[in-house]
Design a protein around this motif. Structure first.
Motif, PDB file in Angstrom:
ATOM      1  N   GLU A  50       0.830  -1.206   0.000  1.00  0.00           N
ATOM      2  CA  GLU A  50       0.000   0.000   0.000  1.00  0.00           C
ATOM      3  C   GLU A  50       0.863   1.253   0.000  1.00  0.00           C
ATOM      4  O   GLU A  50       0.527   2.256  -0.595  1.00  0.00           O
ATOM      5  CB  GLU A  50      -0.928   0.005   1.218  1.00  0.00           C
ATOM      6  CG  GLU A  50      -1.934  -1.123   1.225  1.00  0.00           C
ATOM      7  CD  GLU A  50      -3.042  -0.947   0.174  1.00  0.00           C
ATOM      8  OE1 GLU A  50      -3.161   0.142  -0.400  1.00  0.00           O
ATOM      9  OE2 GLU A  50      -3.768  -1.924  -0.071  1.00  0.00           O
ATOM     10  N   SER A  51       1.992   1.172   0.679  1.00  0.00           N
ATOM     11  CA  SER A  51       2.886   2.336   0.732  1.00  0.00           C
ATOM     12  C   SER A  51       3.747   2.418  -0.522  1.00  0.00           C
ATOM     13  O   SER A  51       4.106   3.505  -0.962  1.00  0.00           O
ATOM     14  CB  SER A  51       3.821   2.249   1.942  1.00  0.00           C
ATOM     15  OG  SER A  51       3.133   1.864   3.096  1.00  0.00           O
ATOM     16  N   HIS A  52       4.101   1.257  -1.053  1.00  0.00           N
ATOM     17  CA  HIS A  52       5.066   1.198  -2.159  1.00  0.00           C
ATOM     18  C   HIS A  52       4.500   0.355  -3.301  1.00  0.00           C
ATOM     19  O   HIS A  52       4.655  -0.870  -3.310  1.00  0.00           O
ATOM     20  CB  HIS A  52       6.377   0.574  -1.658  1.00  0.00           C
ATOM     21  CG  HIS A  52       6.986   1.316  -0.512  1.00  0.00           C
ATOM     22  ND1 HIS A  52       7.544   0.664   0.570  1.00  0.00           N
ATOM     23  CD2 HIS A  52       7.124   2.634  -0.279  1.00  0.00           C
ATOM     24  CE1 HIS A  52       8.000   1.580   1.420  1.00  0.00           C
ATOM     25  NE2 HIS A  52       7.756   2.777   0.934  1.00  0.00           N
ATOM     26  N   PRO A  53       3.853   1.015  -4.267  1.00  0.00           N
ATOM     27  CA  PRO A  53       3.113   0.266  -5.296  1.00  0.00           C
ATOM     28  C   PRO A  53       3.954  -0.680  -6.152  1.00  0.00           C
ATOM     29  O   PRO A  53       3.421  -1.657  -6.663  1.00  0.00           O
ATOM     30  CB  PRO A  53       2.483   1.362  -6.160  1.00  0.00           C
ATOM     31  CG  PRO A  53       2.975   2.671  -5.650  1.00  0.00           C
ATOM     32  CD  PRO A  53       3.682   2.460  -4.357  1.00  0.00           C
ATOM     33  N   ALA A  54       5.249  -0.421  -6.300  1.00  0.00           N
ATOM     34  CA  ALA A  54       6.062  -1.314  -7.147  1.00  0.00           C
ATOM     35  C   ALA A  54       6.849  -2.339  -6.326  1.00  0.00           C
ATOM     36  O   ALA A  54       7.602  -3.140  -6.874  1.00  0.00           O
ATOM     37  CB  ALA A  54       7.018  -0.508  -8.017  1.00  0.00           C
ATOM     38  N   ALA A  55       6.689  -2.319  -5.006  1.00  0.00           N
ATOM     39  CA  ALA A  55       7.539  -3.161  -4.154  1.00  0.00           C
ATOM     40  C   ALA A  55       7.285  -4.651  -4.382  1.00  0.00           C
ATOM     41  O   ALA A  55       8.223  -5.453  -4.421  1.00  0.00           O
ATOM     42  CB  ALA A  55       7.312  -2.820  -2.683  1.00  0.00           C
ATOM     43  N   PHE A  56       6.023  -5.010  -4.548  1.00  0.00           N
ATOM     44  CA  PHE A  56       5.704  -6.430  -4.696  1.00  0.00           C
ATOM     45  C   PHE A  56       6.179  -6.963  -6.050  1.00  0.00           C
ATOM     46  O   PHE A  56       6.809  -8.018  -6.125  1.00  0.00           O
ATOM     47  CB  PHE A  56       4.195  -6.654  -4.516  1.00  0.00           C
ATOM     48  CG  PHE A  56       3.829  -8.096  -4.304  1.00  0.00           C
ATOM     49  CD1 PHE A  56       3.891  -8.662  -3.035  1.00  0.00           C
ATOM     50  CD2 PHE A  56       3.423  -8.891  -5.363  1.00  0.00           C
ATOM     51  CE1 PHE A  56       3.556  -9.997  -2.831  1.00  0.00           C
ATOM     52  CE2 PHE A  56       3.090 -10.230  -5.172  1.00  0.00           C
ATOM     53  CZ  PHE A  56       3.148 -10.775  -3.902  1.00  0.00           C
ATOM     54  N   ILE A  57       5.929  -6.197  -7.119  1.00  0.00           N
ATOM     55  CA  ILE A  57       6.373  -6.683  -8.434  1.00  0.00           C
ATOM     56  C   ILE A  57       7.900  -6.670  -8.522  1.00  0.00           C
ATOM     57  O   ILE A  57       8.497  -7.481  -9.234  1.00  0.00           O
ATOM     58  CB  ILE A  57       5.732  -5.917  -9.623  1.00  0.00           C
ATOM     59  CG1 ILE A  57       5.961  -4.414  -9.535  1.00  0.00           C
ATOM     60  CG2 ILE A  57       4.249  -6.242  -9.737  1.00  0.00           C
ATOM     61  CD1 ILE A  57       5.555  -3.677 -10.817  1.00  0.00           C
ATOM     62  N   ALA A  58       8.530  -5.767  -7.783  1.00  0.00           N
ATOM     63  CA  ALA A  58       9.998  -5.761  -7.744  1.00  0.00           C
ATOM     64  C   ALA A  58      10.505  -7.049  -7.093  1.00  0.00           C
ATOM     65  O   ALA A  58      11.449  -7.686  -7.579  1.00  0.00           O
ATOM     66  CB  ALA A  58      10.502  -4.544  -6.970  1.00  0.00           C
ATOM     67  N   ALA A  59       9.833  -7.435  -5.995  1.00  0.00           N
ATOM     68  CA  ALA A  59      10.223  -8.670  -5.308  1.00  0.00           C
ATOM     69  C   ALA A  59      10.043  -9.871  -6.245  1.00  0.00           C
ATOM     70  O   ALA A  59      10.904 -10.758  -6.309  1.00  0.00           O
ATOM     71  CB  ALA A  59       9.379  -8.836  -4.037  1.00  0.00           C
ATOM     72  N   LEU A  60       8.935  -9.870  -6.991  1.00  0.00           N
ATOM     73  CA  LEU A  60       8.699 -10.959  -7.938  1.00  0.00           C
ATOM     74  C   LEU A  60       9.773 -10.984  -9.026  1.00  0.00           C
ATOM     75  O   LEU A  60      10.215 -12.053  -9.452  1.00  0.00           O
ATOM     76  CB  LEU A  60       7.330 -10.800  -8.608  1.00  0.00           C
ATOM     77  CG  LEU A  60       6.106 -11.045  -7.736  1.00  0.00           C
ATOM     78  CD1 LEU A  60       4.839 -10.768  -8.538  1.00  0.00           C
ATOM     79  CD2 LEU A  60       6.101 -12.482  -7.233  1.00  0.00           C
ATOM     80  N   ALA A  61      10.180  -9.786  -9.484  1.00  0.00           N
ATOM     81  CA  ALA A  61      11.196  -9.713 -10.539  1.00  0.00           C
ATOM     82  C   ALA A  61      12.507 -10.325 -10.062  1.00  0.00           C
ATOM     83  O   ALA A  61      13.176 -11.070 -10.803  1.00  0.00           O
ATOM     84  CB  ALA A  61      11.404  -8.258 -10.963  1.00  0.00           C
ATOM     85  N   ALA A  62      12.884 -10.039  -8.809  1.00  0.00           N
ATOM     86  CA  ALA A  62      14.135 -10.591  -8.290  1.00  0.00           C
ATOM     87  C   ALA A  62      14.039 -12.112  -8.160  1.00  0.00           C
ATOM     88  O   ALA A  62      14.974 -12.841  -8.512  1.00  0.00           O
ATOM     89  CB  ALA A  62      14.474  -9.950  -6.943  1.00  0.00           C
ATOM     90  N   GLU A  63      12.889 -12.576  -7.688  1.00  0.00           N
ATOM     91  CA  GLU A  63      12.703 -14.029  -7.554  1.00  0.00           C
ATOM     92  C   GLU A  63      12.656 -14.696  -8.932  1.00  0.00           C
ATOM     93  O   GLU A  63      13.125 -15.827  -9.104  1.00  0.00           O
ATOM     94  CB  GLU A  63      11.430 -14.343  -6.758  1.00  0.00           C
ATOM     95  CG  GLU A  63      11.457 -13.863  -5.298  1.00  0.00           C
ATOM     96  CD  GLU A  63      12.458 -14.613  -4.424  1.00  0.00           C
ATOM     97  OE1 GLU A  63      12.877 -15.722  -4.806  1.00  0.00           O
ATOM     98  OE2 GLU A  63      12.836 -14.065  -3.366  1.00  0.00           O
ATOM     99  N   ALA A  64      12.084 -13.999  -9.920  1.00  0.00           N
ATOM    100  CA  ALA A  64      12.044 -14.553 -11.275  1.00  0.00           C
ATOM    101  C   ALA A  64      13.457 -14.641 -11.845  1.00  0.00           C
ATOM    102  O   ALA A  64      13.827 -15.619 -12.503  1.00  0.00           O
ATOM    103  CB  ALA A  64      11.144 -13.703 -12.168  1.00  0.00           C
TER     104      ALA A  64
END
Lengths: 156, 177
Positions: free
Chosen positions: B64-78
């Motif tokens: 909620e605070s950081h809109p790109a934080a979750f997709i960034a985490a997914l990108a690193a895991e990918a």
């Protein structure tokens, strides 16, 4: 001193938005996490509410609703809540100032604001867990989740 | 005192000396400015002391605070699926102030990842589940903000934003636990 485990949580009816109030008894049948905190906008409270805001689905797993309470006004809460995109209510213990917080033993008379206190209530509105954190320290959520989990185990 | 739950395992992203007796775990958010501040300090710590400790990164994105934080985490895991977790981790933090959806595809290209595989992994349910599991482990471990560090499973409260506080933490004799 904070109200202790086993005590029936005192009823309240406080503004959740400028034109809506929330009564504790309306949440009967659900577990309730009451989060008393000193002030909107202050850095630690910000982190604490931001954290709980991200965790709502974990609380919901345990049939628990989160409610924040401070002495800030309903208008202040509205602005803060919009700014932080909060999805749980912040109640205004504003008039008479701090009355509900006092009833829970969660009021700092000298500072004129709530203590940083957590209460977990069961489905019948009885306090099952409490925690008082130093003003400057965000207590996190592990204690709340442990308490909710213990309640579920007890119920079987 | 808050304890790391669950303990570090093979599924964690880790670097440094995996057999060292000292493990430092960071719970971080790619859009958190404090994590951005800590990133070069940790890089230096790994460069200078990487032989004597293991470093683990777990995701704690505040969506909620950081809109790109979750997709960034997914990108690193990918990227991890193509063996480039830490490369992606670094490039995201280095570009922290300007992250949006297309950034990650560009990063994947820069790192020479296979773009089709990356795109597929980036959206995979398994990786969403992994990032969510990291987050849940953080809240169960007492993470109350980012970055939060754990040294050999115990919450580290001595980090004060300086390199020295991290270097000192990993050089202390290991306490039994």
């Amino acid at each position: 001193m904070l109200l202790q485990k086993g005590t029936k949580a005192p009823e309240f009816q406080l503004n959740a938005t400028p034109d809506q109030t929330l009564k504790l008894s309306e949440l009967a049948g659900k577990r309730v996490v009451l989060v008393f905190y000193p002030a909107d906008w202050s850095p630690v409270c910000g982190d604490q509410v931001a954290l709980y805001n991200e965790m709502l689905k974990y609380f919901h797993k345990y049939n628990a609703e989160v409610v924040g309470i401070s002495v800030d006004s309903k208008w202040c809460h509205m602005a803060f809540s919009q700014d932080r995109k909060l999805h749980f209510p912040l109640l205004a213990d504003f008039e008479p100032k701090g009355a509900i917080s006092r009833a829970y033993g969660a009021y700092n008379e000298q500072a004129g604001q709530c203590l940083r206190a957590l209460f977990v209530l069961d489905e019948q509105g009885v306090i099952q867990w409490t925690y008082l954190s130093p003003d400057g320290i965000n207590p996190g959520a592990d204690g709340i989740l442990d308490a909710l989990e213990a309640m579920s185990k007890q119920k079987g | 005192m808050s304890t790391l739950k669950p303990p570090v395992s093979d599924t964690d992203q880790q670097t440094g000396n995996l057999h060292a007796g000292i493990t430092l775990v960071e719970y971080g958010d790619y859009q958190c400015p404090h994590c951005g501040h800590a990133h070069p300090l940790l890089k230096r710590l790994i460069k200078e002391h990487g032989r004597s400790f293991r470093f683990v990164f777990r995701n704690f994105p505040l969506q909620e605070s950081h809109p790109a934080a979750f997709i960034a985490a997914l990108a690193a895991e990918a990227a991890a699926r193509q063996g480039k977790f830490w490369e992606m981790h670094d490039i995201i933090f280095e570009n922290q102030e300007d992250l949006h959806g297309s950034s990650f595809t560009q990063f994947a290209e820069t790192l020479g990842l296979d773009s089709k595989t990356f795109a597929r992994d980036w959206e995979s349910k398994d990786l969403v589940a992994k990032v969510e599991a990291d987050f849940e482990s953080g809240i169960r471990s007492g993470v109350n903000g980012t970055p939060s560090f754990f040294l050999n499973g115990k919450k580290l409260n001595s980090y004060d934003g300086t390199y020295e506080s991290l270097a000192e933490a990993i050089s202390l004799p290991v306490q039994g636990h």
